[in-house]
Scaffold this active site. Structure first.
Site, short mmCIF file in Angstrom:
data_model
loop_
_atom_site.label_atom_id
_atom_site.label_comp_id
_atom_site.label_asym_id
_atom_site.label_seq_id
_atom_site.Cartn_x
_atom_site.Cartn_y
_atom_site.Cartn_z
N VAL A 34 135.11 14.31 -5.08
CA VAL A 34 135.38 12.98 -4.76
C VAL A 34 136.53 12.48 -5.65
O VAL A 34 137.31 11.82 -4.91
CB VAL A 34 134.01 12.08 -5.57
CG1 VAL A 34 134.31 10.57 -5.28
CG2 VAL A 34 132.82 12.59 -4.93
N CYS A 35 136.79 13.06 -6.74
CA CYS A 35 138.15 12.39 -7.52
C CYS A 35 139.36 13.06 -6.75
O CYS A 35 140.31 11.98 -6.44
CB CYS A 35 137.96 12.92 -8.90
SG CYS A 35 136.83 12.33 -9.71
N THR A 36 139.20 14.12 -6.22
CA THR A 36 140.37 14.51 -5.38
C THR A 36 140.78 13.90 -4.24
O THR A 36 141.74 13.43 -3.89
CB THR A 36 140.12 16.17 -5.12
OG1 THR A 36 139.72 16.80 -6.05
CG2 THR A 36 141.45 16.69 -4.14
#
Length: 208
Positions: free
Chosen positions: A44-46
């Site tokens: 998700v962070c990517t």
């Protein structure tokens, strides 16, 4: 202690992917978005960091600087950059704080022990030119943020800071706004000619 709306955002020194910074010096008189993500090399962070990179020009139009943060090291940030570009098609183009000692995370209450004792939650702080906190958001690790919605909120914050208006539900830039109750009808006729009173307390006008 939690940081609340209207509080002065704390200044700090930090190592970032663009070198060491003093937050206030880096921010200057601009608006700023400080946001945290739980960990590098996570799915998700990517996608989130690529989404923010894609909106660089939109933030710039709003005189808004963006800076990210996680508790990972500078080396991990640097190694992760390639993944962000490969997955999203957008290279990292804003500083990412390496807060491995958790100093900034603790200063801004970004670690919520009942969610995780080590990783930061998805916190967002919008900070005005006066260094005051204008908006805060907190998302769980499982839910990616809508950064276009953040742009909409910044549009509202900047508009309402400059004019005696508020923005209604689902408002988008260019749509009608609401005259704040503190403005009398007499003053409203001068400042917002042609406004429509849907109720005595709800007066609608074109966006200034």
């Amino acid at each position: 202690m939690a940081i609340r709306l209207g509080d002065i955002a704390p200044d700090f020194m930090a190592e970032t992917t663009e070198g060491p910074i003093s937050f206030y010096d880096w921010k200057g008189t601009s608006w700023a978005v400080l946001f945290s993500h739980p960990r590098d090399f996570t799915p998700v962070c990517t996608t989130e960091l690529g989404a923010v990179a894609a909106l660089r020009e939109e933030f710039a139009k709003r005189n808004t600087k963006v800076i990210g943060l996680s508790v990972d090291s500078l080396d991990e940030h640097d190694r992760w950059k390639g993944d962000i570009r490969d997955v999203t098609g957008h290279a990292l183009n804003f500083p990412l704080i390496a807060d491995h000692r958790r100093e900034v995370a603790l200063l801004y209450d970004m670690i919520h022990p009942n969610a995780s004792e080590t990783a930061t939650v998805r916190s967002v702080f919008v900070i005005g030119p006066d260094h005051k906190v204008k908006l805060t958001l907190t998302y769980p690790a499982s839910t990616g943020r809508n950064f276009r919605e953040l742009l909409r909120v910044i549009d509202s914050l900047q508009l309402t800071a400059a004019h005696s208006v508020a923005t209604p539900a689902d408002w988008a830039a260019g749509e009608p706004v609401i005259i704040v109750p503190a403005v009398s009808d007499e003053e409203a006729r001068k400042r917002f000619p042609g406004f429509v009173a849907k109720k005595p307390y709800l007066r609608v006008t074109a966006q200034p």
